[in-house]
Write a protein that holds these residues in place. Sequence first.
Motif, PDB file in Angstrom:
ATOM      1  N   TYR A 296       0.836  -0.976  -0.059  1.00 54.22           N
ATOM      2  CA  TYR A 296       0.139  -0.083  -0.158  1.00 54.22           C
ATOM      3  C   TYR A 296       0.667   1.193  -0.001  1.00 54.22           C
ATOM      4  N   ILE A 297       0.664   2.023  -1.113  1.00 53.38           N
ATOM      5  CA  ILE A 297       1.511   3.362  -1.368  1.00 53.38           C
ATOM      6  C   ILE A 297       0.531   4.423  -1.151  1.00 53.38           C
ATOM      7  N   PRO A 298       0.444   5.180  -0.023  1.00 59.68           N
ATOM      8  CA  PRO A 298      -0.414   6.241   0.239  1.00 59.68           C
ATOM      9  C   PRO A 298      -0.263   7.516  -0.589  1.00 59.68           C
ATOM     10  N   GLU A 299       1.027   7.680  -1.055  1.00 56.78           N
ATOM     11  CA  GLU A 299       1.322   8.735  -1.946  1.00 56.78           C
ATOM     12  C   GLU A 299       2.020   8.378  -3.025  1.00 56.78           C
ATOM     13  N   GLY A 300       1.473   7.907  -4.096  1.00 56.35           N
ATOM     14  CA  GLY A 300       2.146   7.126  -5.155  1.00 56.35           C
ATOM     15  C   GLY A 300       2.623   8.027  -6.241  1.00 56.35           C
ATOM     16  N   GLY A 301       2.492   9.194  -6.329  1.00 56.65           N
ATOM     17  CA  GLY A 301       3.295  10.022  -7.356  1.00 56.65           C
ATOM     18  C   GLY A 301       1.947  10.500  -8.300  1.00 56.65           C
ATOM     19  N   SER A 302       2.619  11.138  -9.308  1.00 55.78           N
ATOM     20  CA  SER A 302       1.717  11.648 -10.409  1.00 55.78           C
ATOM     21  C   SER A 302       2.148  11.150 -11.891  1.00 55.78           C
ATOM     22  N   TYR A 303       1.045  10.571 -12.597  1.00 57.07           N
ATOM     23  CA  TYR A 303       1.216   9.637 -13.903  1.00 57.07           C
ATOM     24  C   TYR A 303       0.718  10.156 -14.960  1.00 57.07           C
ATOM     25  N   ALA A 304       1.243  10.046 -16.079  1.00 54.59           N
ATOM     26  CA  ALA A 304       0.531  10.162 -17.398  1.00 54.59           C
ATOM     27  C   ALA A 304       0.202   8.880 -18.241  1.00 54.59           C
ATOM     28  N   ALA A 305      -0.563   8.708 -19.256  1.00 54.08           N
ATOM     29  CA  ALA A 305      -0.937   7.249 -19.827  1.00 54.08           C
ATOM     30  C   ALA A 305       0.541   6.829 -20.267  1.00 54.08           C
ATOM     31  N   ASP A 306       1.483   7.496 -20.638  1.00 55.98           N
ATOM     32  CA  ASP A 306       2.788   6.931 -21.040  1.00 55.98           C
ATOM     33  C   ASP A 306       3.768   6.050 -19.985  1.00 55.98           C
ATOM     34  N   ASP A 307       3.316   6.576 -18.579  1.00 58.08           N
ATOM     35  CA  ASP A 307       4.015   6.113 -17.368  1.00 58.08           C
ATOM     36  C   ASP A 307       3.310   4.596 -16.946  1.00 58.08           C
TER      37      ASP A 307
ATOM     38  N   TRP B 125      -4.848  -1.542 -13.091  1.00 57.42           N
ATOM     39  CA  TRP B 125      -6.050  -0.951 -13.328  1.00 57.42           C
ATOM     40  C   TRP B 125      -5.980   0.791 -12.761  1.00 57.42           C
ATOM     41  N   VAL B 126      -6.672   1.480 -13.176  1.00 57.69           N
ATOM     42  CA  VAL B 126      -6.713   2.638 -12.563  1.00 57.69           C
ATOM     43  C   VAL B 126      -8.038   3.266 -12.206  1.00 57.69           C
ATOM     44  N   PHE B 127      -8.326   3.574 -11.214  1.00 59.55           N
ATOM     45  CA  PHE B 127      -9.737   3.888 -10.720  1.00 59.55           C
ATOM     46  C   PHE B 127      -9.878   5.290 -10.435  1.00 59.55           C
ATOM     47  N   SER B 128     -10.984   5.930 -10.648  1.00 57.78           N
ATOM     48  CA  SER B 128     -10.912   7.357  -9.982  1.00 57.78           C
ATOM     49  C   SER B 128     -11.170   7.300  -8.518  1.00 57.78           C
ATOM     50  N   ALA B 129     -10.498   8.329  -7.999  1.00 55.54           N
ATOM     51  CA  ALA B 129     -10.657   8.441  -6.432  1.00 55.54           C
ATOM     52  C   ALA B 129     -11.844   8.896  -6.151  1.00 55.54           C
ATOM     53  N   ALA B 130     -12.634   9.809  -6.792  1.00 62.38           N
ATOM     54  CA  ALA B 130     -13.854  10.511  -6.720  1.00 62.38           C
ATOM     55  C   ALA B 130     -15.080   9.384  -6.531  1.00 62.38           C
ATOM     56  N   ASP B 131     -15.113   8.504  -7.575  1.00 63.30           N
ATOM     57  CA  ASP B 131     -16.411   7.804  -7.746  1.00 63.30           C
ATOM     58  C   ASP B 131     -15.894   6.122  -7.692  1.00 63.30           C
ATOM     59  N   LEU B 132     -14.724   6.139  -7.965  1.00 67.21           N
ATOM     60  CA  LEU B 132     -14.167   4.537  -7.854  1.00 67.21           C
ATOM     61  C   LEU B 132     -14.576   3.648  -9.355  1.00 67.21           C
ATOM     62  N   THR B 133     -14.542   4.617 -10.205  1.00 65.39           N
ATOM     63  CA  THR B 133     -15.053   3.969 -11.701  1.00 65.39           C
ATOM     64  C   THR B 133     -13.613   3.712 -12.410  1.00 65.39           C
ATOM     65  N   PRO B 134     -13.728   2.854 -13.090  1.00 69.37           N
ATOM     66  CA  PRO B 134     -12.544   2.416 -13.791  1.00 69.37           C
ATOM     67  C   PRO B 134     -12.059   3.532 -14.875  1.00 69.37           C
ATOM     68  N   VAL B 135     -10.750   3.852 -14.960  1.00 71.96           N
ATOM     69  CA  VAL B 135     -10.524   4.947 -15.696  1.00 71.96           C
ATOM     70  C   VAL B 135      -9.740   4.468 -16.934  1.00 71.96           C
ATOM     71  N   THR B 136      -8.924   3.351 -16.825  1.00 70.55           N
ATOM     72  CA  THR B 136      -8.245   2.661 -17.987  1.00 70.55           C
ATOM     73  C   THR B 136      -7.550   1.506 -17.148  1.00 70.55           C
ATOM     74  N   ALA B 137      -6.975   0.432 -18.167  1.00 64.82           N
ATOM     75  CA  ALA B 137      -6.364  -0.620 -17.482  1.00 64.82           C
ATOM     76  C   ALA B 137      -5.522  -1.031 -18.637  1.00 64.82           C
ATOM     77  N   LEU B 138      -4.291  -1.851 -18.261  1.00 64.85           N
ATOM     78  CA  LEU B 138      -3.316  -2.623 -19.355  1.00 64.85           C
ATOM     79  C   LEU B 138      -3.130  -3.761 -18.443  1.00 64.85           C
ATOM     80  N   SER B 139      -2.681  -4.772 -19.282  1.00 70.64           N
ATOM     81  CA  SER B 139      -2.378  -6.148 -19.034  1.00 70.64           C
ATOM     82  C   SER B 139      -0.855  -6.366 -19.750  1.00 70.64           C
ATOM     83  N   GLN B 140      -0.308  -7.488 -19.170  1.00 72.39           N
ATOM     84  CA  GLN B 140       0.770  -7.933 -19.682  1.00 72.39           C
ATOM     85  C   GLN B 140       0.512  -9.237 -20.573  1.00 72.39           C
TER      86      GLN B 140
END
Length: 150
Positions: free
Chosen positions: A33-44, A135-150
């Motif tokens: 659990y990382i409470p302050e995980g940074g700031s990311y863009a799609a390419d990250d 998975w990326v979930f919105s913190a506001a309403d917990l809806t999925p924003v985007t996802a990636l898989s290997q």
Amino acid sequence: MTWFEFRRGVVAALLSLGLALSWGCSSPTRISYIPEGGSYAADDLAPILEATDLGDTVGIPIDQIGTSRQDALAELRTHGDEAAALADTLTHQFPVDVNAIPIEVRAARYEGEPVWIVIEAWGAPGERLSSGRLWVFSAADLTPVTALSQ
């Protein structure tokens, strides 16, 4: 052998047995659990997923994946109300028999918005966990924003 030595030996044996049993029954994974995980863009996101170490999850027997998933989500709930709400979302939005275990959760920003980034070890149904999924979930309403898989 005196009575005291006998009792001390019995106590030591029982403690050893208890430790061995509890170690064997504990979940082989812990959620990071990382409470302050940074700031990311799609390419990250892809590099984050590629750098993820699946750790001990690859060795979990297929019949224990569901229990390990529940254990990880229960542990996530111990990190406060917002993390508990995310754990509830993961519980309700995915089938009970999903073949995945969350291994890392980050409170972060994605494209400037507050989000939760969840990384899971997953595998095809009926197979061992062998890949990563993000998975990326919105913190506001917990809806999925985007996802990636290997």
